[in-house]
Design a protein around this motif. Sequence first.
Motif, PDB file in Angstrom:
ATOM      1  N   ALA A 160       8.377  -0.153   4.698  1.00 23.61           N
ATOM      2  CA  ALA A 160       7.837  -1.505   3.797  1.00 23.61           C
ATOM      3  C   ALA A 160       6.283  -1.740   4.377  1.00 23.61           C
ATOM      4  O   ALA A 160       5.487  -2.048   3.390  1.00 23.61           O
ATOM      5  N   ALA A 161       6.091  -1.567   5.562  1.00 19.27           N
ATOM      6  CA  ALA A 161       4.685  -1.664   6.129  1.00 19.27           C
ATOM      7  C   ALA A 161       3.778  -0.518   5.486  1.00 19.27           C
ATOM      8  O   ALA A 161       2.653  -1.065   4.729  1.00 19.27           O
ATOM      9  N   ILE A 162       4.121   0.683   5.488  1.00 12.93           N
ATOM     10  CA  ILE A 162       3.433   1.618   4.784  1.00 12.93           C
ATOM     11  C   ILE A 162       3.148   1.496   3.408  1.00 12.93           C
ATOM     12  O   ILE A 162       2.331   1.727   2.874  1.00 12.93           O
ATOM     13  N   SER A 163       4.345   1.167   2.788  1.00 15.80           N
ATOM     14  CA  SER A 163       4.157   1.231   1.155  1.00 15.80           C
ATOM     15  C   SER A 163       3.443  -0.177   1.042  1.00 15.80           C
ATOM     16  O   SER A 163       2.665  -0.017  -0.255  1.00 15.80           O
ATOM     17  N   HIS A 164       3.513  -1.191   1.750  1.00 15.74           N
ATOM     18  CA  HIS A 164       2.513  -2.237   1.170  1.00 15.74           C
ATOM     19  C   HIS A 164       1.351  -2.046   1.566  1.00 15.74           C
ATOM     20  O   HIS A 164       0.500  -2.415   0.641  1.00 15.74           O
ATOM     21  N   ASP A 165       1.024  -1.507   2.756  1.00 11.78           N
ATOM     22  CA  ASP A 165      -0.406  -1.226   2.773  1.00 11.78           C
ATOM     23  C   ASP A 165      -1.198   0.038   1.985  1.00 11.78           C
ATOM     24  O   ASP A 165      -2.213  -0.027   1.719  1.00 11.78           O
ATOM     25  N   LEU A 166      -0.199   0.868   1.403  1.00 11.50           N
ATOM     26  CA  LEU A 166      -0.897   1.753   0.396  1.00 11.50           C
ATOM     27  C   LEU A 166      -1.073   1.044  -0.765  1.00 11.50           C
ATOM     28  O   LEU A 166      -1.989   1.966  -1.533  1.00 11.50           O
ATOM     29  N   THR A 172      -2.954  -1.442  -1.680  1.00  9.38           N
ATOM     30  CA  THR A 172      -4.609  -1.663  -1.761  1.00  9.38           C
ATOM     31  C   THR A 172      -5.387  -0.424  -1.975  1.00  9.38           C
ATOM     32  O   THR A 172      -6.282  -0.348  -3.163  1.00  9.38           O
ATOM     33  N   PRO A 173      -5.337   0.658  -1.518  1.00  3.77           N
ATOM     34  CA  PRO A 173      -6.180   1.671  -1.748  1.00  3.77           C
ATOM     35  C   PRO A 173      -5.698   2.316  -2.946  1.00  3.77           C
ATOM     36  O   PRO A 173      -6.737   2.804  -3.631  1.00  3.77           O
ATOM     37  N   ILE A 174      -4.427   2.303  -3.327  1.00  2.29           N
ATOM     38  CA  ILE A 174      -4.185   3.061  -4.759  1.00  2.29           C
ATOM     39  C   ILE A 174      -4.805   2.204  -5.733  1.00  2.29           C
ATOM     40  O   ILE A 174      -5.301   2.599  -6.739  1.00  2.29           O
ATOM     41  N   THR A 175      -4.573   0.651  -5.581  1.00  3.86           N
ATOM     42  CA  THR A 175      -5.257   0.128  -6.552  1.00  3.86           C
ATOM     43  C   THR A 175      -6.712   0.224  -6.745  1.00  3.86           C
ATOM     44  O   THR A 175      -7.313   0.268  -7.995  1.00  3.86           O
ATOM     45  N   ARG A 176      -7.604   0.254  -5.438  1.00  7.03           N
ATOM     46  CA  ARG A 176      -9.089   0.536  -5.648  1.00  7.03           C
ATOM     47  C   ARG A 176      -9.211   2.078  -6.321  1.00  7.03           C
ATOM     48  O   ARG A 176     -10.117   2.268  -6.909  1.00  7.03           O
ATOM     49  N   MET A 177      -8.332   3.196  -5.954  1.00  6.79           N
ATOM     50  CA  MET A 177      -8.514   4.298  -6.592  1.00  6.79           C
ATOM     51  C   MET A 177      -8.180   4.284  -8.192  1.00  6.79           C
ATOM     52  O   MET A 177      -9.045   4.887  -8.648  1.00  6.79           O
ATOM     53  N   LYS A 178      -7.214   3.537  -8.384  1.00  6.50           N
ATOM     54  CA  LYS A 178      -6.896   3.544  -9.997  1.00  6.50           C
ATOM     55  C   LYS A 178      -8.335   2.819 -10.794  1.00  6.50           C
ATOM     56  O   LYS A 178      -8.961   3.248 -11.823  1.00  6.50           O
ATOM     57  N   LEU A 179      -8.775   1.897 -10.105  1.00  7.95           N
ATOM     58  CA  LEU A 179     -10.070   1.347 -10.706  1.00  7.95           C
ATOM     59  C   LEU A 179     -11.377   2.088 -10.639  1.00  7.95           C
ATOM     60  O   LEU A 179     -11.883   2.190 -11.625  1.00  7.95           O
ATOM     61  N   ARG A 180     -11.200   2.762  -9.835  1.00  6.61           N
ATOM     62  CA  ARG A 180     -12.642   3.804  -9.529  1.00  6.61           C
ATOM     63  C   ARG A 180     -12.395   4.937 -10.806  1.00  6.61           C
ATOM     64  O   ARG A 180     -13.366   5.405 -11.416  1.00  6.61           O
ATOM     65  N   ALA A 181     -11.033   5.505 -10.873  1.00 11.47           N
ATOM     66  CA  ALA A 181     -10.796   6.493 -11.944  1.00 11.47           C
ATOM     67  C   ALA A 181     -11.059   5.900 -13.423  1.00 11.47           C
ATOM     68  O   ALA A 181     -11.514   6.448 -14.210  1.00 11.47           O
ATOM     69  N   GLU A 182     -10.478   4.673 -13.635  1.00 15.21           N
ATOM     70  CA  GLU A 182     -10.625   3.988 -14.775  1.00 15.21           C
ATOM     71  C   GLU A 182     -12.002   3.924 -15.195  1.00 15.21           C
ATOM     72  O   GLU A 182     -12.684   3.693 -16.637  1.00 15.21           O
ATOM     73  N   VAL A 194       5.557   3.947  -4.246  1.00 14.79           N
ATOM     74  CA  VAL A 194       5.417   2.893  -3.180  1.00 14.79           C
ATOM     75  C   VAL A 194       6.237   1.695  -3.741  1.00 14.79           C
ATOM     76  O   VAL A 194       6.840   1.250  -2.692  1.00 14.79           O
ATOM     77  N   GLN A 195       6.092   1.324  -4.799  1.00 19.66           N
ATOM     78  CA  GLN A 195       7.010   0.205  -5.262  1.00 19.66           C
ATOM     79  C   GLN A 195       8.438   0.458  -5.047  1.00 19.66           C
ATOM     80  O   GLN A 195       9.402  -0.409  -4.624  1.00 19.66           O
ATOM     81  N   ASP A 196       9.022   1.746  -5.253  1.00 25.55           N
ATOM     82  CA  ASP A 196      10.281   2.000  -4.870  1.00 25.55           C
ATOM     83  C   ASP A 196      10.644   1.874  -3.452  1.00 25.55           C
ATOM     84  O   ASP A 196      11.818   1.566  -3.067  1.00 25.55           O
ATOM     85  N   GLY A 197       9.673   2.227  -2.644  1.00 26.79           N
ATOM     86  CA  GLY A 197       9.841   2.130  -0.986  1.00 26.79           C
ATOM     87  C   GLY A 197       9.875   0.599  -0.798  1.00 26.79           C
ATOM     88  O   GLY A 197      10.718   0.167   0.245  1.00 26.79           O
ATOM     89  N   ILE A 198       9.048   0.027  -1.477  1.00 23.08           N
ATOM     90  CA  ILE A 198       9.383  -1.385  -0.853  1.00 23.08           C
ATOM     91  C   ILE A 198      10.597  -2.118  -1.430  1.00 23.08           C
ATOM     92  O   ILE A 198      11.151  -3.103  -0.875  1.00 23.08           O
ATOM     93  N   ALA A 199      10.993  -1.752  -2.543  1.00 18.52           N
ATOM     94  CA  ALA A 199      12.256  -2.324  -3.181  1.00 18.52           C
ATOM     95  C   ALA A 199      13.363  -1.762  -2.123  1.00 18.52           C
ATOM     96  O   ALA A 199      14.216  -2.681  -1.852  1.00 18.52           O
ATOM     97  N   TYR A 200      13.312  -0.586  -1.550  1.00 17.17           N
ATOM     98  CA  TYR A 200      14.350   0.056  -0.962  1.00 17.17           C
ATOM     99  C   TYR A 200      14.172  -0.840   0.510  1.00 17.17           C
ATOM    100  O   TYR A 200      15.443  -1.293   1.079  1.00 17.17           O
ATOM    101  N   ALA A 201      13.166  -1.140   0.895  1.00 17.61           N
ATOM    102  CA  ALA A 201      12.939  -2.117   2.039  1.00 17.61           C
ATOM    103  C   ALA A 201      13.492  -3.445   2.167  1.00 17.61           C
ATOM    104  O   ALA A 201      14.351  -3.934   2.945  1.00 17.61           O
TER     105      ALA A 201
END
Length: 444
Positions: free
Chosen positions: A239-245, A247-257, A279-286
């Motif tokens: 859950a911690a890894i999925s949650h922490d990922l 933020t960087p994924i969101t930043r990468m998507k903004l930069r890609a867009e 990542v969302q599936d990982g959070i849901a599993y946790a």
Amino acid sequence: MTAAAPAALLRRPRTLRARLFLILLAGLALAHVLSFSVLFFERYSAAREVMLDTLENDVATSVAILDRLPAAERPAWIGPLQRATYGYVIGEGRAGSNELSARAQAIAAKIHAALGSRYPFQMQTLPGPREHLQAHLRLSDGSALAVDITPAMKPLTQWLPYVLVAQLLLLVLCSWIAVRQALRPLADLADAADGLDLRRHATPLQEDGPAEVAHAAKAFNAMHERISHYLQERVQILAAISHDLQTPITRMKLRAEMADPGVERDKLINDLGEIERLVQDGIAYARSAHGSTEQAVRIDLASFLESMVFDYQDTGRAVSLHAALATLALATRPHALRRILGNLIDNALKFGGAAEVEVRQLDGGSVAILVRDPGPGIDEHQLEAVFQPFFRLESSRNRQTGGAGLGLAIAQQLSAALEGTLTLRNRSDGQPGLEAELLLSSLR
């Protein structure tokens, strides 16, 4: 019978309780038989000695009385002098064999000790189905007299067999109670190990009873606690890894867009979207590991299922409902139940193109919710493996075909949180496809 026969006989009972019961009962019964045999032999020996001593004294007295009586009066005294196992015959008696058994020799020795050398006699064995002896002697006036002896022990009392049977029944009862009491903690330990479910809060075993059993129960409770802590820690890390990922994924998507339009930009955005969904599936599993924290409420299960099915039908999905009852009250956790059924219906739509939902009321207030699809089904040896996290029947990494492999794992964890069971099987109605069955009872 070979030497291996007793060992084979002990291997026939399949349970430890039966084996211990048979061993204990056999030992006690053997000890009982040996005790009875010793007592019987001692009684037989004592009765034999008493009989011989009585014979010695009685023969000496009776022969002396008959010797002093006139010959005409002797027949009248024969009746009063008669005993159960021996008596007297006026005259020569019957001829027999001079071969004597060990018991006949002992009787002859006693008669010789009683009569001495004054009345010489000859002991003979008479023919017949049972032992019959006669001691031939002559009185002082030359008259012949025979001591007629039919040696026999007193028969056993009529109530003795019933006492023996009652004692054996008492041995059986005491053996069974002793084995049952000794193995009850072990049976509790086996039941706890068999019903071990690390996703639920289990009541610890009672650490009482014999020292060995208490030690085993204590070790089992410690093992259960360590494994539960390990699994909880693993889920927290996921859950911690999925949650922490996120933020960087969101930043990468903004930069890609914000990058210049192009094919590479679109591919990068799609890849980041796949990572974000994973990542969302990982959070849901946790989160599914903590599904029991949701407050249980009473719902109308028939209306609840109708609402879910109508939502799918409104989007053009081929989902149907077959409910045997118009209303069905159930105390459960609705969000967890919606997630379970949503995952099952989504899988049915993905692999079968359609989903059929059916609800049945079972005995005892339980309900069964079945989700069927017309898909290809699953091999029998993989029906349990599909509940493992990240297990995918489809070998590609395409989420549109294989998914992340967490849907059924989440559904199973949430079903445990609802104190239910989720099973998969291929359809048994002759049609191809898979059938998922969720068994639920009202939560207390």
